[in-house]
Design a protein around this motif. Structure first.
Motif, PDB file in Angstrom:
ATOM      1  N   ALA A  45      96.626  36.625  -9.780  1.00 23.04           N
ATOM      2  CA  ALA A  45      95.618  37.395 -10.559  1.00 23.04           C
ATOM      3  C   ALA A  45      94.142  37.229  -9.906  1.00 23.04           C
ATOM      4  O   ALA A  45      94.086  35.827  -9.571  1.00 23.04           O
ATOM      5  CB  ALA A  45      95.850  36.897 -12.101  1.00 23.04           C
ATOM      6  N   ALA A  46      93.272  38.308  -9.968  1.00 26.00           N
ATOM      7  CA  ALA A  46      92.118  37.609  -9.276  1.00 26.00           C
ATOM      8  C   ALA A  46      91.312  36.965 -10.580  1.00 26.00           C
ATOM      9  O   ALA A  46      91.123  37.235 -11.321  1.00 26.00           O
ATOM     10  CB  ALA A  46      91.346  39.199  -9.139  1.00 26.00           C
ATOM     11  N   VAL A  51      83.665  33.472 -12.531  1.00 25.27           N
ATOM     12  CA  VAL A  51      84.374  32.173 -12.067  1.00 25.27           C
ATOM     13  C   VAL A  51      84.184  32.299 -10.538  1.00 25.27           C
ATOM     14  O   VAL A  51      83.812  31.057 -10.052  1.00 25.27           O
ATOM     15  CB  VAL A  51      85.611  32.281 -12.454  1.00 25.27           C
ATOM     16  N   ALA A  52      84.232  33.312  -9.926  1.00 22.44           N
ATOM     17  CA  ALA A  52      84.185  33.232  -8.573  1.00 22.44           C
ATOM     18  C   ALA A  52      82.895  33.157  -8.212  1.00 22.44           C
ATOM     19  O   ALA A  52      82.357  32.311  -7.168  1.00 22.44           O
ATOM     20  CB  ALA A  52      84.524  34.718  -7.755  1.00 22.44           C
ATOM     21  N   ARG A  53      81.905  33.602  -8.719  1.00 23.18           N
ATOM     22  CA  ARG A  53      80.384  33.259  -8.585  1.00 23.18           C
ATOM     23  C   ARG A  53      80.058  31.743  -8.411  1.00 23.18           C
ATOM     24  O   ARG A  53      79.411  31.042  -7.778  1.00 23.18           O
ATOM     25  CB  ARG A  53      79.476  34.063  -9.225  1.00 23.18           C
ATOM     26  N   MET A  67      87.324  36.371   0.104  1.00 26.29           N
ATOM     27  CA  MET A  67      88.301  37.140  -0.643  1.00 26.29           C
ATOM     28  C   MET A  67      88.942  38.301   0.226  1.00 26.29           C
ATOM     29  O   MET A  67      90.133  38.309  -0.242  1.00 26.29           O
ATOM     30  CB  MET A  67      87.540  37.707  -2.052  1.00 26.29           C
ATOM     31  N   LEU A  68      88.192  39.058   0.695  1.00 31.03           N
ATOM     32  CA  LEU A  68      88.580  40.162   1.333  1.00 31.03           C
ATOM     33  C   LEU A  68      89.605  39.836   2.540  1.00 31.03           C
ATOM     34  O   LEU A  68      90.527  40.457   2.742  1.00 31.03           O
ATOM     35  CB  LEU A  68      87.460  41.172   1.954  1.00 31.03           C
ATOM     36  N   ALA A  94      91.571  44.457  -8.845  1.00 26.15           N
ATOM     37  CA  ALA A  94      90.838  43.316  -9.408  1.00 26.15           C
ATOM     38  C   ALA A  94      90.239  42.538  -8.681  1.00 26.15           C
ATOM     39  O   ALA A  94      88.984  42.092  -8.513  1.00 26.15           O
ATOM     40  CB  ALA A  94      91.664  42.642 -10.374  1.00 26.15           C
ATOM     41  N   TRP A  95      91.043  42.321  -7.638  1.00 27.07           N
ATOM     42  CA  TRP A  95      90.456  41.360  -6.465  1.00 27.07           C
ATOM     43  C   TRP A  95      89.462  42.433  -5.596  1.00 27.07           C
ATOM     44  O   TRP A  95      88.264  41.583  -5.407  1.00 27.07           O
ATOM     45  CB  TRP A  95      91.427  40.977  -5.266  1.00 27.07           C
ATOM     46  N   LEU A  96      89.539  43.386  -5.569  1.00 27.30           N
ATOM     47  CA  LEU A  96      88.337  44.165  -4.760  1.00 27.30           C
ATOM     48  C   LEU A  96      87.123  44.489  -5.605  1.00 27.30           C
ATOM     49  O   LEU A  96      85.974  44.181  -5.036  1.00 27.30           O
ATOM     50  CB  LEU A  96      88.969  45.555  -4.472  1.00 27.30           C
ATOM     51  N   GLU A  97      87.502  44.478  -6.890  1.00 26.65           N
ATOM     52  CA  GLU A  97      86.363  44.617  -7.797  1.00 26.65           C
ATOM     53  C   GLU A  97      85.292  43.339  -7.982  1.00 26.65           C
ATOM     54  O   GLU A  97      84.092  43.406  -7.969  1.00 26.65           O
ATOM     55  CB  GLU A  97      86.841  45.063  -9.305  1.00 26.65           C
TER      56      GLU A  97
END
Length: 240
Positions: A45-46, A51-53, A67-68, A94-97
């Protein structure tokens, strides 16, 4: 002053047996992993954008690129190559978003969706990518029109879904109206209408584009005028 190291003979024998057993178990696990048949791992799951930020430590653009790259390398797993059609496309979207949210001015995530992942030989997965592109385009049409134009082409030529291509082309004409958007982008809807044999609608749309002044290039205007004349002749021939 630290004392001298204790000799192995002073270590209790049960503890030595326990350590040896742990080492043997670790070695056995390593060997089993080495000779076990390779199995594809599912795309996790992305992470949410927040959280990524936070994990980016102030470098969201670098995190987006990472991520890409992770997605691009995910298909090459140890001992196998995972086809795109085996990926969970909801998770992929979701990853791309998340990557797009971290770097909203970049076209990378959208072009990966419309050019790479939408090219999968699975209509349902391709439509999932096109839906992601359309949703993203609607939030920033002046910058994200290239991926949406590619979505029109995928819907038309790959999915052979002219109604869907028409929806996307109409959104382009209505939303991507900035001066940096090429005129051919606004003309795509007329060509789709012509392909659908909706000649009257195509004629009205081309006439409207000419009359509105949205297209100022003389060559484009001459092209549209010729196209309008051709449509009128086709309409006359089709009349009973």
């Amino acid at each position: 002053m630290a004392g001298a190291p204790r000799p192995w003979s002073s270590v209790p024998r049960p503890l030595c047996w326990l350590l040896a057993a742990c080492l043997l178990l670790q070695l056995g696990w390593r060997l089993s992993q080495q000779y076990a048949p390779a199995q594809a791992q599912p795309l996790p799951a992305a992470p949410p954008a927040a959280v990524a930020r936070l994990a980016s430590l102030g470098e969201p653009l670098a995190m987006s690129k990472a991520m890409l790259l992770y997605l691009q390398s995910f298909e090459d797993q140890p001992g196998l190559s995972l086809p795109w059609r085996q990926l969970d496309y909801d998770r992929l979207a979701a990853w791309l978003e998340t990557a797009q949210t971290l770097d909203p001015r970049s076209q990378s995530a959208l072009l990966a969706a419309s050019v790479v992942y939408a090219g999968v030989a699975d209509p349902q997965r391709a439509r999932r990518m096109l839906a992601f592109v359309a949703d993203s385009f609607a939030t920033d049409p002046q910058h994200r029109w290239p991926a949406m134009a590619q979505a029109v082409l995928v819907a038309k030529h790959q999915l052979h879904d002219l109604p869907l291509a028409l929806v996307y082309a109409r959104a382009l004409r209505q939303l991507a109206a900035g001066p940096q958007v090429p005129s051919w982008v606004r003309e795509m809807e007329a060509f789709i209408l012509e392909d659908m044999d909706q000649l009257d609608s195509a004629r009205l749309l081309i006439g409207g584009l000419i009359a509105s002044g949205q297209i100022s290039d003389p060559h484009e205007l001459a092209f549209l005028a010729r196209r309008l004349d051709e449509l009128s002749k086709r309409k006359a021939k089709a009349a009973p």
